[in-house]
Design a protein around this motif. Structure first.
Motif, PDB file in Angstrom:
ATOM      1  N   THR A 230       3.883 -12.225   2.404  1.00 45.27           N
ATOM      2  CA  THR A 230       4.432 -11.883   1.089  1.00 45.27           C
ATOM      3  C   THR A 230       3.988 -12.956   0.113  1.00 45.27           C
ATOM      4  O   THR A 230       4.191 -14.142   0.380  1.00 45.27           O
ATOM      5  CB  THR A 230       5.975 -11.850   1.141  1.00 45.27           C
ATOM      6  OG1 THR A 230       6.373 -10.836   2.060  1.00 45.27           O
ATOM      7  CG2 THR A 230       6.574 -11.568  -0.226  1.00 45.27           C
TER       8      THR A 230
ATOM      9  N   PHE B  29       7.183  -2.753   3.669  1.00 47.15           N
ATOM     10  CA  PHE B  29       5.866  -3.271   4.029  1.00 47.15           C
ATOM     11  C   PHE B  29       4.849  -2.677   3.063  1.00 47.15           C
ATOM     12  O   PHE B  29       5.065  -1.593   2.504  1.00 47.15           O
ATOM     13  CB  PHE B  29       5.480  -2.822   5.452  1.00 47.15           C
ATOM     14  CG  PHE B  29       6.212  -3.563   6.524  1.00 47.15           C
ATOM     15  CD1 PHE B  29       5.767  -4.808   6.951  1.00 47.15           C
ATOM     16  CD2 PHE B  29       7.341  -3.002   7.135  1.00 47.15           C
ATOM     17  CE1 PHE B  29       6.440  -5.489   7.960  1.00 47.15           C
ATOM     18  CE2 PHE B  29       8.015  -3.685   8.137  1.00 47.15           C
ATOM     19  CZ  PHE B  29       7.563  -4.929   8.552  1.00 47.15           C
TER      20      PHE B  29
ATOM     21  N   ARG C  93       5.280  -8.149   1.909  1.00 44.85           N
ATOM     22  CA  ARG C  93       5.171  -7.854   3.335  1.00 44.85           C
ATOM     23  C   ARG C  93       3.862  -7.112   3.657  1.00 44.85           C
ATOM     24  O   ARG C  93       3.863  -6.048   4.278  1.00 44.85           O
ATOM     25  CB  ARG C  93       6.382  -7.045   3.819  1.00 44.85           C
ATOM     26  CG  ARG C  93       7.690  -7.716   3.471  1.00 44.85           C
ATOM     27  CD  ARG C  93       8.844  -7.050   4.195  1.00 44.85           C
ATOM     28  NE  ARG C  93       8.979  -7.546   5.561  1.00 44.85           N
ATOM     29  CZ  ARG C  93       9.686  -6.945   6.518  1.00 44.85           C
ATOM     30  NH1 ARG C  93      10.279  -5.793   6.268  1.00 44.85           N
ATOM     31  NH2 ARG C  93       9.763  -7.463   7.718  1.00 44.85           N
TER      32      ARG C  93
END
Ligand code: ADP
Ligand code: ZN
Length: 458
Positions: free
Chosen positions: A311, A87, A322
């Motif tokens: 994304t 992430f 992410r």
């Protein structure tokens, strides 16, 4: 891997708008992409995800992250493999400020945008010329989708400068081929003059500014239905309820389409409503959309509220993997009667950091707005203040009255009614105060709806 190899792999053609006359023209700005089937969208996404992850290897931040997680670009074999990727967050952008997330040399970048850094470093977003081209295509696609054509006159009444709603819509509207008026925000009298004199047919503005514009129109005796050629509004950049949208549509006598964007994803153009107005189409040739539980970071089923994670699939200068937007929403569907199969998301509840926690209850300002807007007696401007009185945390909801009145008995009744209805919605009863029109503060940019004056007890 040279930059040329990477960027050419990411290039895809710039669509030209069809300029055929009425009737024969396409409902799509880029029919090839907008009408892809789900399987085709997913195939395209996988190909672009693989390219993007390879491209990220040009950047030290990503190389380190991949190494820590023990992954390489070759591990991305299916779309579900996106979940193997790290992430990214706003904090990452701050930590690498200003240029540490760039995947191309700085000399290849042509524009920088920065979002407001209220605490610590602001965030910086870099763009190559191709990024800007793609962004303009994205915005043009949305405006075409809601019926705008080169004959239209587009007035962009949004802040310019670092705020992406300015240049983002400017280049998008020009790409579509419209006469585009960079009116910027504020100076409502001049806005109204432009709308009348230039025959403006479409406006982009934040919702709170549209309601302000309408108030000034009323003061000036201008009736948008009678005195203007307006036919479309694009409203966005701040959370607003369905009820607020309906109000705006009734006031201005035109359709108002919800527009979602954020600087990190380039700006406006990321998600937009189609004429069905049944949620925001997020463009999946440009983004992979995930909705995750903000605590566990696991995907939530369709229909359930979670945090939007995006994304980028076509970005050269600063691809983001992410990216945790903090915006809360849910999946409404993946097909649409309009013929586009790009995912549909519900209007944003707000960001997780906008959530008010009062006496253990979680409340979003938009829930309060939804109730207020159901009462025609009150206007669109409201303010939520959190205070501590006698060691007790309280919420005060102030809302402006729509018209002047001296019927105080009726006002008291209305305050009581609002208190009850709000109590049902947010599970605690706020103090409601109805105030005269024009008394609550109006912010320059995005509306400030919550002021927290609570005492913090150690
Ligand atoms: P900043 O982070 O300084 O506010 P941005 O312009 O990038 O700058 O803000 C993007 C945010 O604005 C989104 O993450 C979202 O919270 C909010 N936003 C943008 N468009 C909408 C919309 N249509 N509905 C609700 N919220 C929106
Ligand atoms: Zn649609």
């Amino acid at each position: 891997m040279s930059k040329e190899t990477n960027s050419s792999a990411l290039v895809h053609s710039t669509p030209r708008p069809s300029r055929e006359g009425q009737g024969g023209e396409s409902a799509f700005f880029n029919p090839e992409v907008e009408t892809l089937s789900r399987a085709e969208i997913e195939a395209l996404q996988l190909e672009r995800l693989q390219q993007t992850v390879r491209h990220c290897m040009n950047n030290e931040f990503y190389r380190k992250k991949f190494a820590e997680m023990g992954i390489t670009p070759d591990d991305i074999k299916s779309l579900a493999d996106v979940r193997k990727l790290p992430f990214t967050t706003k904090q990452d952008l701050r930590d690498t400020y200003p240029f540490g997330m760039s995947c191309v040399p700085l000399r290849d970048c042509v524009r920088l945008h920065s979002s407001s850094g209220t605490t610590g470093n602001p965030t910086v977003i870099l763009h190559t010329q191709k990024d800007l081209d793609e962004w303009a295509n994205q915005v043009a696609r949305n405006l075409w989708m809601v019926g705008l054509r080169p004959d239209d006159v587009f007035q962009n009444s949004s802040g310019y400068g670092m705020f992406t709603g300015g240049l983002g819509f400017q280049y998008g509207a020009e790409r579509l081929g419209m006469l585009t008026v960079p009116a910027a925000a504020g100076n409502s009298l001049r806005q109204i003059k432009f709308i009348k004199d230039f025959g403006t047919t479409a406006i982009h503005a934040i919702p709170s500014y549209v309601t302000r514009l309408y108030e000034v129109m009323q003061q000036e005796g201008v009736d948008p239905r009678r005195d203007t050629k307006l036919k479309v509004l694009a409203i966005g950049a701040e959370p607003h309820s369905e009820e607020q949208r309906k109000r705006i549509e009734q006031m201005m006598g035109v359709k108002a389409y919800n527009s979602f964007g954020m600087s990190e994803m380039c700006g406006p153009g990321v998600g937009f409503e189609c004429p069905e107005q049944n949620g925001l189409h997020f463009w999946e040739d440009y983004y992979i959309v995930e909705i995750v539980d903000p605590e566990t970071l696991e995907p939530v089923p369709d229909g359930e509220i979670g945090e939007l994670v995006l994304t980028t699939l076509c970005r050269e200068a600063m691809p983001l993997l992410r990216y945790r937007t903090r915006d809360l929403t849910r999946v409404l569907g993946r097909t649409c009667p309009c013929g586009r199969n790009h995912i549909r998301l519900d209007r944003m509840r707000g960001r997780s950091d906008d959530m008010i926690v009062l006496r253990g209850v979680n409340i979003f300002p938009i829930q309060i707005e939804k109730i207020l807007m159901q009462f025609p007696e009150v206007g669109t401007n409201y303010l939520i203040t959190l205070v501590t009185e006698d060691n007790n945390d309280q919420m005060i909801v102030e809302v402006e009255l729509n018209e002047a009145t001296d019927d105080y008995g009726k006002l008291k009744g209305l305050e009581q009614e609002l208190r009850h209805r709000l109590g049902d919605e947010i599970l605690l009863k706020p103090i409601v105060r109805i105030v005269a029109k024009g008394t609550l503060p109006v912010s320059e940019g995005k509306a400030v709806r919550v002021v927290d004056k609570r005492k913090v007890f150690e």
